[in-house]
Write a protein that holds these residues in place. Sequence first.
Motif, PDB file in Angstrom:
ATOM      1  N   UNK A  86       0.811  -1.223   0.000  1.00 23.12           N
ATOM      2  CA  UNK A  86       0.000   0.000   0.000  1.00 23.12           C
ATOM      3  C   UNK A  86       0.843   1.270   0.000  1.00 23.12           C
ATOM      4  N   UNK A  87       1.861   1.388   0.869  1.00 24.11           N
ATOM      5  CA  UNK A  87       2.686   2.612   0.839  1.00 24.11           C
ATOM      6  C   UNK A  87       3.372   2.845  -0.507  1.00 24.11           C
ATOM      7  N   UNK A  88       3.801   1.762  -1.173  1.00 20.33           N
ATOM      8  CA  UNK A  88       4.448   1.906  -2.477  1.00 20.33           C
ATOM      9  C   UNK A  88       3.450   2.383  -3.532  1.00 20.33           C
ATOM     10  N   UNK A  89       2.250   1.824  -3.498  1.00 26.07           N
ATOM     11  CA  UNK A  89       1.232   2.173  -4.492  1.00 26.07           C
ATOM     12  C   UNK A  89       0.698   3.590  -4.316  1.00 26.07           C
ATOM     13  N   UNK A  90       0.771   4.116  -3.102  1.00 24.61           N
ATOM     14  CA  UNK A  90       0.249   5.459  -2.844  1.00 24.61           C
ATOM     15  C   UNK A  90       1.154   6.575  -3.353  1.00 24.61           C
ATOM     16  N   UNK A  91       2.394   6.222  -3.702  1.00 23.28           N
ATOM     17  CA  UNK A  91       3.323   7.240  -4.193  1.00 23.28           C
ATOM     18  C   UNK A  91       3.070   7.544  -5.675  1.00 23.28           C
ATOM     19  N   UNK A  92       3.208   8.815  -6.030  1.00 21.13           N
ATOM     20  CA  UNK A  92       3.241   9.166  -7.448  1.00 21.13           C
ATOM     21  C   UNK A  92       4.636   8.839  -7.959  1.00 21.13           C
ATOM     22  N   UNK A  93       4.701   8.038  -9.016  1.00 24.74           N
ATOM     23  CA  UNK A  93       6.006   7.682  -9.575  1.00 24.74           C
ATOM     24  C   UNK A  93       6.637   8.890 -10.268  1.00 24.74           C
ATOM     25  N   UNK A  94       7.958   8.846 -10.427  1.00 23.39           N
ATOM     26  CA  UNK A  94       8.642   9.917 -11.149  1.00 23.39           C
ATOM     27  C   UNK A  94       8.167   9.966 -12.593  1.00 23.39           C
ATOM     28  N   UNK A  95       7.942   8.806 -13.176  1.00 20.59           N
ATOM     29  CA  UNK A  95       7.345   8.743 -14.511  1.00 20.59           C
ATOM     30  C   UNK A  95       6.674   7.382 -14.657  1.00 20.59           C
ATOM     31  N   UNK A  96       5.590   7.370 -15.422  1.00 21.09           N
ATOM     32  CA  UNK A  96       4.828   6.140 -15.642  1.00 21.09           C
ATOM     33  C   UNK A  96       5.094   5.629 -17.059  1.00 21.09           C
ATOM     34  N   UNK A  97       5.291   4.324 -17.174  1.00 22.00           N
ATOM     35  CA  UNK A  97       5.529   3.713 -18.475  1.00 22.00           C
ATOM     36  C   UNK A  97       4.237   3.073 -18.984  1.00 22.00           C
ATOM     37  N   UNK A  98       4.252   2.650 -20.246  1.00 22.86           N
ATOM     38  CA  UNK A  98       3.075   1.961 -20.786  1.00 22.86           C
ATOM     39  C   UNK A  98       2.829   0.649 -20.046  1.00 22.86           C
ATOM     40  N   UNK A  99       3.918   0.010 -19.540  1.00 17.34           N
ATOM     41  CA  UNK A  99       3.754  -1.216 -18.758  1.00 17.34           C
ATOM     42  C   UNK A  99       3.057  -0.923 -17.430  1.00 17.34           C
ATOM     43  N   UNK A 100       3.390   0.210 -16.815  1.00 19.29           N
ATOM     44  CA  UNK A 100       2.694   0.615 -15.587  1.00 19.29           C
ATOM     45  C   UNK A 100       1.211   0.800 -15.871  1.00 19.29           C
ATOM     46  N   UNK A 101       0.912   1.490 -16.966  1.00 13.99           N
ATOM     47  CA  UNK A 101      -0.475   1.775 -17.335  1.00 13.99           C
ATOM     48  C   UNK A 101      -1.268   0.477 -17.523  1.00 13.99           C
ATOM     49  N   UNK A 102      -0.647  -0.509 -18.177  1.00 12.11           N
ATOM     50  CA  UNK A 102      -1.322  -1.800 -18.401  1.00 12.11           C
ATOM     51  C   UNK A 102      -1.535  -2.554 -17.092  1.00 12.11           C
ATOM     52  N   UNK A 103      -0.651  -2.334 -16.117  1.00 17.76           N
ATOM     53  CA  UNK A 103      -0.722  -3.079 -14.854  1.00 17.76           C
ATOM     54  C   UNK A 103      -1.780  -2.537 -13.895  1.00 17.76           C
ATOM     55  N   UNK A 104      -2.117  -1.251 -14.013  1.00 17.70           N
ATOM     56  CA  UNK A 104      -3.033  -0.639 -13.049  1.00 17.70           C
ATOM     57  C   UNK A 104      -4.397  -1.339 -12.984  1.00 17.70           C
ATOM     58  N   UNK A 105      -5.080  -1.628 -14.108  1.00 15.94           N
ATOM     59  CA  UNK A 105      -6.373  -2.331 -14.014  1.00 15.94           C
ATOM     60  C   UNK A 105      -6.267  -3.685 -13.311  1.00 15.94           C
ATOM     61  N   UNK A 106      -5.182  -4.412 -13.571  1.00 17.29           N
ATOM     62  CA  UNK A 106      -5.009  -5.710 -12.921  1.00 17.29           C
ATOM     63  C   UNK A 106      -4.777  -5.550 -11.422  1.00 17.29           C
ATOM     64  N   UNK A 107      -4.037  -4.513 -11.036  1.00 17.87           N
ATOM     65  CA  UNK A 107      -3.825  -4.245  -9.613  1.00 17.87           C
ATOM     66  C   UNK A 107      -5.144  -3.893  -8.944  1.00 17.87           C
ATOM     67  N   UNK A 108      -5.944  -3.069  -9.606  1.00 19.86           N
ATOM     68  CA  UNK A 108      -7.250  -2.687  -9.053  1.00 19.86           C
ATOM     69  C   UNK A 108      -8.158  -3.910  -8.906  1.00 19.86           C
ATOM     70  N   UNK A 109      -8.162  -4.776  -9.905  1.00 18.53           N
ATOM     71  CA  UNK A 109      -8.973  -6.008  -9.824  1.00 18.53           C
ATOM     72  C   UNK A 109      -8.540  -6.854  -8.630  1.00 18.53           C
ATOM     73  N   UNK A 110      -7.242  -6.934  -8.415  1.00 20.44           N
ATOM     74  CA  UNK A 110      -6.725  -7.724  -7.295  1.00 20.44           C
ATOM     75  C   UNK A 110      -7.146  -7.101  -5.968  1.00 20.44           C
ATOM     76  N   UNK A 111      -7.040  -5.789  -5.855  1.00 25.67           N
ATOM     77  CA  UNK A 111      -7.408  -5.108  -4.604  1.00 25.67           C
ATOM     78  C   UNK A 111      -8.895  -5.251  -4.289  1.00 25.67           C
ATOM     79  N   UNK A 112      -9.708  -5.326  -5.332  1.00 18.67           N
ATOM     80  CA  UNK A 112     -11.157  -5.408  -5.140  1.00 18.67           C
ATOM     81  C   UNK A 112     -11.670  -6.843  -5.059  1.00 18.67           C
ATOM     82  N   UNK A 113     -10.764  -7.802  -5.199  1.00 21.08           N
ATOM     83  CA  UNK A 113     -11.193  -9.207  -5.216  1.00 21.08           C
ATOM     84  C   UNK A 113     -11.528  -9.745  -3.827  1.00 21.08           C
TER      85      UNK A 113
END
Length: 373
Positions: A279-306
Amino acid sequence: MKNESILVSTTSTLEGYRIIRYIGYIDATSNIGTSFIAEFSADASDLFGDKSYILNNKIIRIKEDAIRQLIRKCIKLGGNAIVGLQIDVDEISSKQRMSLMVSASATAVRVVKKTSKNEYWEMDGTTIKNLIEKSEVIKEIIHGINSHLEAGKINPEDEKNLKYVCEEISLSPGVTGFEDAFIECLMNYISLFSFRESQKFYLKESIQDAVTTANPEAISISFLKWMNICSKDKKKILTLRKNAHYLSLCSIIGKTVPLNTLLKCMENANEYMMTIAVYPLLLEFKEFYTNEDFKSIPEILDHLKSKYYSKTIEITEEFMKNDSRICVDGTLVLKEKLIESNNQETISLKTYKEKLKVIRHLEKVYDFIKINV
């Protein structure tokens, strides 16, 4: 020219690389004084002999010093390459003294290597040798520090050595293989502060420079691996939750952690690991976001809501006072009825509120990127 993994170019582009972020303008100056009388006689012929050789060497030295300054500034700003390098050499004379000054300017950037199925690549053998040797030296120093930290003590010499290690890492991008030992050392060092709250955490900036310079995936994997082991010890991991220096480290790592690395970790993480590390890592704004980060966010959200999640629960003061808890299926259970519940796996409302913060944060980041990229 190339300084280990920092690329330096006089052009605005780098062949084989794509610039993904322009960080900004950087500059540096270097100068050296010399005696005009001693080094340059009136004999014009000597100007093209030994004396000219001495002067050329001095110019080369101050040029290299100016470029090293640029590299340090680039690394500190989070860059991994320098483009548009310009160097000017000026002579400043006063009576029988002469001073040579070099002014260097450039743009710090972040680049990624272009890839293709038939990509040709090569790597300098001397660079490989130097990086491996430096990694071994770093690990040896860390081992000595850790032997004291594991005994629950540290002396000024250890802190001095730890600062030296951080500086070596921050000035040597491309060095790898030390991450496990380094993270273990940092965590052992930080853990001491729960018993030494009055002591200033003066190595914070050095640690930040080292962590942001090192390979972000390797550092993240080492950190998550260490925290996964730590999460098996409830008392130890809950102590970290109250440690301000640990939270500072999470903030530093969170700015560079690849989100797909976090996603893989979440698949086998227990709730202590999720709460104290993920949780502390995810709450930080990254210095820059990559396309791989963007693709991972929906999967992370699905996991958190599961699990341990509900769209309909409203957390009230009454629930907080009664120490109500959230079950794995998302239902709210009052403390006195918890024993009667068929589902004994629960998390506290405090943890649930932190989880909601993470979900809302990631949803906002995802929506912003989706609209603006």
